[in-house]
Design a protein around this motif. Structure first.
Motif, PDB file in Angstrom:
ATOM      1  N   LYS A   1       0.829  -1.191   0.000  1.00  0.00           N
ATOM      2  CA  LYS A   1       0.000   0.000   0.000  1.00  0.00           C
ATOM      3  C   LYS A   1       0.870   1.250   0.000  1.00  0.00           C
ATOM      4  CE  LYS A   1      -3.810  -2.457   0.497  1.00  0.00           C
ATOM      5  NZ  LYS A   1      -4.803  -2.599  -0.564  1.00  0.00           N
ATOM      6  N   ALA A   2       0.628   2.109  -0.988  1.00  0.00           N
ATOM      7  CA  ALA A   2       1.401   3.350  -1.065  1.00  0.00           C
ATOM      8  C   ALA A   2       1.180   4.203   0.175  1.00  0.00           C
ATOM      9  CB  ALA A   2       1.005   4.123  -2.327  1.00  0.00           C
ATOM     10  N   ALA A   3      -0.023   4.134   0.758  1.00  0.00           N
ATOM     11  CA  ALA A   3      -0.330   4.970   1.918  1.00  0.00           C
ATOM     12  C   ALA A   3       0.625   4.712   3.076  1.00  0.00           C
ATOM     13  CB  ALA A   3      -1.769   4.740   2.366  1.00  0.00           C
ATOM     14  N   ALA A   4       1.028   3.460   3.266  1.00  0.00           N
ATOM     15  CA  ALA A   4       1.920   3.140   4.382  1.00  0.00           C
ATOM     16  C   ALA A   4       3.253   3.857   4.236  1.00  0.00           C
ATOM     17  CB  ALA A   4       2.128   1.629   4.462  1.00  0.00           C
ATOM     18  N   VAL A   5       3.745   3.963   3.004  1.00  0.00           N
ATOM     19  CA  VAL A   5       5.010   4.656   2.755  1.00  0.00           C
ATOM     20  C   VAL A   5       4.884   6.126   3.125  1.00  0.00           C
ATOM     21  CG1 VAL A   5       6.626   5.384   0.966  1.00  0.00           C
ATOM     22  CG2 VAL A   5       5.711   3.052   0.951  1.00  0.00           C
ATOM     23  N   TYR A   6       3.798   6.761   2.672  1.00  0.00           N
ATOM     24  CA  TYR A   6       3.642   8.193   2.913  1.00  0.00           C
ATOM     25  C   TYR A   6       3.298   8.497   4.367  1.00  0.00           C
ATOM     26  CZ  TYR A   6       4.043   8.866  -2.077  1.00  0.00           C
ATOM     27  OH  TYR A   6       4.517   8.893  -3.364  1.00  0.00           O
ATOM     28  N   GLN A   7       2.613   7.590   5.038  1.00  0.00           N
ATOM     29  CA  GLN A   7       2.342   7.812   6.457  1.00  0.00           C
ATOM     30  C   GLN A   7       3.637   7.812   7.251  1.00  0.00           C
ATOM     31  OE1 GLN A   7      -0.940   5.705   8.303  1.00  0.00           O
ATOM     32  NE2 GLN A   7       0.166   5.525  10.238  1.00  0.00           N
ATOM     33  N   SER A   8       4.533   6.880   6.944  1.00  0.00           N
ATOM     34  CA  SER A   8       5.815   6.832   7.644  1.00  0.00           C
ATOM     35  C   SER A   8       6.637   8.079   7.335  1.00  0.00           C
ATOM     36  CB  SER A   8       6.577   5.570   7.226  1.00  0.00           C
ATOM     37  OG  SER A   8       7.818   5.495   7.875  1.00  0.00           O
ATOM     38  N   ARG A   9       6.634   8.496   6.082  1.00  0.00           N
ATOM     39  CA  ARG A   9       7.372   9.707   5.708  1.00  0.00           C
ATOM     40  C   ARG A   9       6.781  10.930   6.405  1.00  0.00           C
ATOM     41  NH1 ARG A   9       8.281   9.136  -0.881  1.00  0.00           N
ATOM     42  NH2 ARG A   9       9.624   7.287  -0.800  1.00  0.00           N
ATOM     43  N   ARG A  10       5.457  10.996   6.447  1.00  0.00           N
ATOM     44  CA  ARG A  10       4.809  12.110   7.136  1.00  0.00           C
ATOM     45  C   ARG A  10       5.262  12.203   8.575  1.00  0.00           C
ATOM     46  NH1 ARG A  10      -1.006  11.206   9.595  1.00  0.00           N
ATOM     47  NH2 ARG A  10       0.389   9.788  10.710  1.00  0.00           N
ATOM     48  N   ASP A  11       5.236  11.072   9.273  1.00  0.00           N
ATOM     49  CA  ASP A  11       5.591  11.070  10.692  1.00  0.00           C
ATOM     50  C   ASP A  11       7.027  11.529  10.904  1.00  0.00           C
ATOM     51  OD1 ASP A  11       3.056  10.134  11.197  1.00  0.00           O
ATOM     52  OD2 ASP A  11       3.665   8.048  11.463  1.00  0.00           O
ATOM     53  N   VAL A  12       7.922  11.002  10.089  1.00  0.00           N
ATOM     54  CA  VAL A  12       9.346  11.357  10.205  1.00  0.00           C
ATOM     55  C   VAL A  12       9.556  12.836   9.904  1.00  0.00           C
ATOM     56  CG1 VAL A  12      11.586  11.046   9.066  1.00  0.00           C
ATOM     57  CG2 VAL A  12      10.259   9.044   9.775  1.00  0.00           C
ATOM     58  N   PHE A  13       8.951  13.316   8.839  1.00  0.00           N
ATOM     59  CA  PHE A  13       9.195  14.689   8.394  1.00  0.00           C
ATOM     60  C   PHE A  13       8.568  15.709   9.331  1.00  0.00           C
ATOM     61  CE2 PHE A  13       8.212  18.401   5.665  1.00  0.00           C
ATOM     62  CZ  PHE A  13       9.509  18.735   5.302  1.00  0.00           C
ATOM     63  N   VAL A  14       7.327  15.474   9.740  1.00  0.00           N
ATOM     64  CA  VAL A  14       6.653  16.434  10.616  1.00  0.00           C
ATOM     65  C   VAL A  14       7.415  16.584  11.930  1.00  0.00           C
ATOM     66  CG1 VAL A  14       4.564  16.818  11.985  1.00  0.00           C
ATOM     67  CG2 VAL A  14       4.367  16.199   9.578  1.00  0.00           C
ATOM     68  N   GLU A  15       7.887  15.475  12.478  1.00  0.00           N
ATOM     69  CA  GLU A  15       8.651  15.540  13.726  1.00  0.00           C
ATOM     70  C   GLU A  15       9.978  16.264  13.509  1.00  0.00           C
ATOM     71  OE1 GLU A  15       9.829  15.439  17.527  1.00  0.00           O
ATOM     72  OE2 GLU A  15       7.819  14.979  16.746  1.00  0.00           O
ATOM     73  N   ALA A  16      10.658  15.982  12.398  1.00  0.00           N
ATOM     74  CA  ALA A  16      11.929  16.648  12.122  1.00  0.00           C
ATOM     75  C   ALA A  16      11.731  18.146  11.913  1.00  0.00           C
ATOM     76  CB  ALA A  16      12.578  16.023  10.886  1.00  0.00           C
ATOM     77  N   MET A  17      10.634  18.527  11.273  1.00  0.00           N
ATOM     78  CA  MET A  17      10.345  19.946  11.081  1.00  0.00           C
ATOM     79  C   MET A  17      10.046  20.621  12.416  1.00  0.00           C
ATOM     80  SD  MET A  17      10.582  21.024   7.894  1.00  0.00           S
ATOM     81  CE  MET A  17       9.329  22.216   7.406  1.00  0.00           C
ATOM     82  N   ARG A  18       9.374  19.920  13.295  1.00  0.00           N
ATOM     83  CA  ARG A  18       9.104  20.462  14.628  1.00  0.00           C
ATOM     84  C   ARG A  18      10.423  20.757  15.345  1.00  0.00           C
ATOM     85  NH1 ARG A  18       4.652  20.103  17.928  1.00  0.00           N
ATOM     86  NH2 ARG A  18       3.661  18.760  16.378  1.00  0.00           N
ATOM     87  N   GLU A  19      11.351  19.823  15.265  1.00  0.00           N
ATOM     88  CA  GLU A  19      12.661  20.021  15.881  1.00  0.00           C
ATOM     89  C   GLU A  19      13.425  21.164  15.218  1.00  0.00           C
ATOM     90  OE1 GLU A  19      14.610  16.269  15.700  1.00  0.00           O
ATOM     91  OE2 GLU A  19      13.203  15.275  17.077  1.00  0.00           O
ATOM     92  N   ALA A  20      13.134  21.388  13.919  1.00  0.00           N
ATOM     93  CA  ALA A  20      13.801  22.466  13.190  1.00  0.00           C
ATOM     94  C   ALA A  20      13.217  23.831  13.512  1.00  0.00           C
ATOM     95  CB  ALA A  20      13.709  22.202  11.684  1.00  0.00           C
ATOM     96  N   GLY A  21      12.087  23.858  14.214  1.00  0.00           N
ATOM     97  CA  GLY A  21      11.459  25.124  14.563  1.00  0.00           C
ATOM     98  C   GLY A  21      10.276  25.504  13.696  1.00  0.00           C
ATOM     99  N   TRP A  22       9.859  24.591  12.820  1.00  0.00           N
ATOM    100  CA  TRP A  22       8.720  24.860  11.933  1.00  0.00           C
ATOM    101  C   TRP A  22       7.650  23.815  12.242  1.00  0.00           C
ATOM    102  CZ3 TRP A  22       9.449  25.887   5.958  1.00  0.00           C
ATOM    103  CH2 TRP A  22       8.274  26.426   5.443  1.00  0.00           C
ATOM    104  N   ILE A  23       6.699  24.195  13.071  1.00  0.00           N
ATOM    105  CA  ILE A  23       5.629  23.274  13.443  1.00  0.00           C
ATOM    106  C   ILE A  23       4.586  23.271  12.335  1.00  0.00           C
ATOM    107  CG2 ILE A  23       3.804  22.779  15.103  1.00  0.00           C
ATOM    108  CD1 ILE A  23       5.583  23.984  17.255  1.00  0.00           C
ATOM    109  N   VAL A  24       4.408  22.111  11.712  1.00  0.00           N
ATOM    110  CA  VAL A  24       3.456  21.968  10.614  1.00  0.00           C
ATOM    111  C   VAL A  24       2.402  20.944  11.015  1.00  0.00           C
ATOM    112  CG1 VAL A  24       5.187  22.564   8.886  1.00  0.00           C
ATOM    113  CG2 VAL A  24       4.822  20.169   9.472  1.00  0.00           C
ATOM    114  N   PRO A  25       1.182  21.096  10.517  1.00  0.00           N
ATOM    115  CA  PRO A  25       0.130  20.128  10.855  1.00  0.00           C
ATOM    116  C   PRO A  25       0.421  18.758  10.276  1.00  0.00           C
ATOM    117  CG  PRO A  25      -0.633  21.644   9.162  1.00  0.00           C
ATOM    118  CD  PRO A  25       0.693  22.160   9.626  1.00  0.00           C
ATOM    119  N   LYS A  26      -0.042  17.736  10.950  1.00  0.00           N
ATOM    120  CA  LYS A  26       0.142  16.366  10.483  1.00  0.00           C
ATOM    121  C   LYS A  26      -1.063  15.996   9.625  1.00  0.00           C
ATOM    122  CE  LYS A  26       2.069  13.202  13.106  1.00  0.00           C
ATOM    123  NZ  LYS A  26       2.299  12.157  14.130  1.00  0.00           N
ATOM    124  N   PRO A  27      -0.906  15.896   8.300  1.00  0.00           N
ATOM    125  CA  PRO A  27      -2.053  15.635   7.434  1.00  0.00           C
ATOM    126  C   PRO A  27      -2.635  14.242   7.631  1.00  0.00           C
ATOM    127  CG  PRO A  27      -0.026  15.514   6.185  1.00  0.00           C
ATOM    128  CD  PRO A  27       0.353  16.014   7.544  1.00  0.00           C
TER     129      PRO A  27
END
Length: 397
Positions: free
Chosen positions: A296-322
């Motif tokens: 399922k393609a969704a599983a790939v993008y869900q994992s990427r979303r989780d990794v990226f959103v958390e990394a952006m939070r640490e970078a100082g840019w809090i973005v919503p988790k779609p």
């Protein structure tokens, strides 16, 4: 001296910002930066091996190279409606209520030519996918953009649409899960939409290209699940994102039979349909999905979303988790425009994002970030953005 000048309609086809972003990307690469392109929403994974094998075997057959039917093979249309029934519980007639397309953008771009006349009105989302407006420009149809705002969950406010606009409108285009907003809609929204459309005799055009890229157990619905929806709605589906088949150019439309017939008639005069081998690959993709054998393609993008959103939070840019799609829709730092921050991020870090106002006036103040790189590259993009934020003293909370 030239005897040819671009037509006026070409200037209305799309945002010039996309050309600007391409030039920023080229300049960053020319300066020696390692470019991480999170701009275009093009899947970076191939289709499943079984799908690729089916495509390869079909392409080797000698009977694959005649003109295909412009409405698609009966086998593909049957496979598509079987998949719809399995996925959404929707019953659709493959003969009269289904047609095959060279990707959903093909149908979305041509529909207005098939079902409207010049100077008709169409109601569009703002922000929205650029093909919606481009299709209207070619057809000479007048767009009426409806602001979609964060405060309202990026949903249409039907009460805000003036009575005279609603009475003159021939189409209303909606897209959930949404590109670029990653917004989602529930059943009550679709019920209100169908009620509004039937009240004023408007055809609902639902772009469902991201129906299979949803996360955390959320399952987007088809508008055709509503009783009587086929009397007022046509829905577009794509295999590009769901099955990583963007280059195969294959999708389909289902729903309101008169709209399907009109679209078929137009396309029968414009093209000869989708390569039959690509349709065979699409049939296999549906079969893999029905049997749950395909990844399922969704599983790939869900994992990427989780990794990226958390990394952006640490970078100082809090973005919503779609909750769906391959995109993050992020508010820009105070004091910056969408274009300024996108250009500067690209120039300084080599990370490419798209300014929100590429998708409409209401997109100003946001950027769209596509999760179309491996997790390691997404982490590197967030790290670079974090360095840029620290250098500029920026933060988005």
């Amino acid at each position: 001296m030239t005897f040819v000048q671009p037509s006026e309609r070409l200037g209305r086809l799309g945002s010039s910002i996309f050309s600007e972003v391409a030039s920023w990307r080229a300049e960053a690469a020319a300066s020696g930066l390692d470019v991480i392109d999170l701009g275009i929403g093009s899947p970076d994974k191939p289709p499943a091996e079984a799908v690729r094998r089916t495509l390869a075997e079909a392409a080797m057959r000698e009977d694959m190279y005649g003109y295909p039917s412009s409405e698609g093979s009966p086998a593909f249309r049957r496979a598509a409606v079987d998949w719809l029934k399995h996925r959404f519980g929707v019953e659709v007639d493959p003969a009269e209520e289904t047609t095959v397309l060279m990707g959903s953008q093909d149908g979305l771009g041509h529909l207005a030519l098939a079902v409207t006349n010049p100077d008709d009105i169409a109601i569009l989302p703002d922000p929205g996918y650029p093909i919606y407006g481009a299709g209207l420009a070619v057809a000479g149809v007048v767009p009426y953009p409806v602001p979609l705002r964060e405060s309202n969950g990026y949903l249409f406010d039907f009460a805000s649409i003036p009575e005279d606009v609603a009475r003159r409108a021939k189409l209303i285009v909606v897209n959930y899960p949404s590109n670029p907003l990653s917004a989602v809609a529930d059943r009550s929204f679709y019920e209100s939409l169908i009620s509004f459309a039937k009240q004023y005799g408007i055809l609902v055009v639902h772009d469902a290209a991201y129906s299979e890229l949803a996360f955390d157990g959320y399952r987007p619905m088809s508008i055709l699940e509503l009783p009587g929806a086929k009397d007022a709605a046509i829905e577009f589906h794509s295999l590009s994102k769901s099955f990583n088949m963007a280059g195969c150019r294959i999708g389909f439309a289902v729903g309101h039979a008169p709209a399907i017939r009109a679209l078929r008639t137009l396309k029968a005069n414009l093209d000869y349909g989708v390569f039959i081998a690509a349709q065979e690959a699409g049939i296999r993709a549906f079969a893999e999905d029905l049997s749950n054998e395909g990844a399922k393609a969704a599983a790939v993008y869900q994992s990427r979303r989780d990794v990226f959103v958390e990394a952006m939070r640490e970078a100082g840019w809090i973005v919503p988790k779609p909750r769906a799609t391959m995109f993050v829709w992020a508010r820009v730092p105070q004091g910056w425009t969408s274009r300024q921050i996108s250009q500067e991020i690209c120039r300084r870090t080599g990370v490419v994002v798209v300014p929100g106002n590429a998708f409409g006036v209401e997109g100003e103040g946001y950027v769209r970030i596509a999760l179309v790189q491996e997790e390691g590259r997404l982490l590197e993009a967030a790290r670079r953005i974090g360095e840029f934020f620290r250098e500029e003293g920026l933060k988005v909370e």
